[in-house]
Design a protein around this motif. Structure first.
Motif, PDB file in Angstrom:
ATOM      1  N   GLU A  74       0.866  -1.176   0.000  1.00 21.94           N
ATOM      2  CA  GLU A  74       0.000   0.000   0.000  1.00 21.94           C
ATOM      3  C   GLU A  74       0.897   1.218   0.000  1.00 21.94           C
ATOM      4  OE1 GLU A  74      -3.340   0.904   2.794  1.00 21.94           O
ATOM      5  OE2 GLU A  74      -3.063  -1.242   3.236  1.00 21.94           O
ATOM      6  N   ILE A  76       1.462   4.625   1.124  1.00 23.67           N
ATOM      7  CA  ILE A  76       0.831   5.359   2.228  1.00 23.67           C
ATOM      8  C   ILE A  76       1.150   6.850   2.199  1.00 23.67           C
ATOM      9  CG2 ILE A  76       0.560   3.371   3.753  1.00 23.67           C
ATOM     10  CD1 ILE A  76       3.184   4.161   5.148  1.00 23.67           C
ATOM     11  N   GLN A 108       4.014   0.595   2.418  1.00 26.69           N
ATOM     12  CA  GLN A 108       3.910  -0.381   3.503  1.00 26.69           C
ATOM     13  C   GLN A 108       3.596  -1.712   2.817  1.00 26.69           C
ATOM     14  OE1 GLN A 108       1.355   0.872   6.864  1.00 26.69           O
ATOM     15  NE2 GLN A 108      -0.009  -0.700   6.084  1.00 26.69           N
TER      16      GLN A 108
END
Length: 168
Positions: A74, A76, A108
């Motif tokens: 992801e 972020i 992440q």
């Protein structure tokens, strides 16, 4: 070596599924992905590009410490500052275009054993991570082009492939 799926294949437009099993089969698959990427002279490869709709990609920018596996990644954080750089894709071979992306990101993800990590990246590494992460959401680099330019590039790609098929 794994087969690389190319423009027009449905799996490239699907949203990939999270990985929950971190086992030997996953490690073998990741090794095969690295081998396929390297044999194809790429610097990144996402699982959907080899027909597997899973949230996983591998990266090797050929710089020390930049050979990595990202599972369930992801992004972020992204920088406000953006830059253009010529991108290509193993799923759209031979086609290149300048794409604008943030020059710094934070991602992440999990490693091959499922251990979470956060990585702050910039430059080429940040670009490759963003490009491969797009694949996990069914997005190709050509989707980031203006429509008229994308249509020209896709038409050129299709003409080239039609000639290639005719020659075989």
């Amino acid at each position: 070596m794994l087969d690389i799926y190319t423009l027009g294949e449905e799996v490239l437009r699907e949203k990939a599924e999270r990985i929950s099993t971190f086992d030997n089969a996953l490690a073998i698959f990741v090794d095969a992905m690295f081998e396929t990427m390297e044999e194809s002279d790429g610097i990144g490869l996402a699982a959907p590009q080899v027909g597997v709709p899973s949230r996983l990609f591998v990266v090797d920018t050929r710089k020390p410490g930049e050979r990595m596996v990202f599972i369930n990644p992801e992004i972020i954080e992204t920088s406000q500052e953006q830059g253009a750089y010529e991108e290509g894709c193993l799923s759209i071979p031979g086609m290149y275009y300048d794409i604008v992306r943030p020059i710094k990101i934070s991602v992440q993800a999990q490693d091959i054993k499922g251990k979470p990590f956060i990585l702050h990246a910039e430059g080429m590494l940040a670009r490759v991570i963003q490009h491969e992460n797009d694949h996990l959401n069914g997005v190709l680099f050509i989707d980031r082009m203006e429509e008229a330019e994308r249509e020209k590039l896709v038409a050129s790609y299709n003409r080239r492939n039609k000639r290639r098929k005719k020659d075989n």
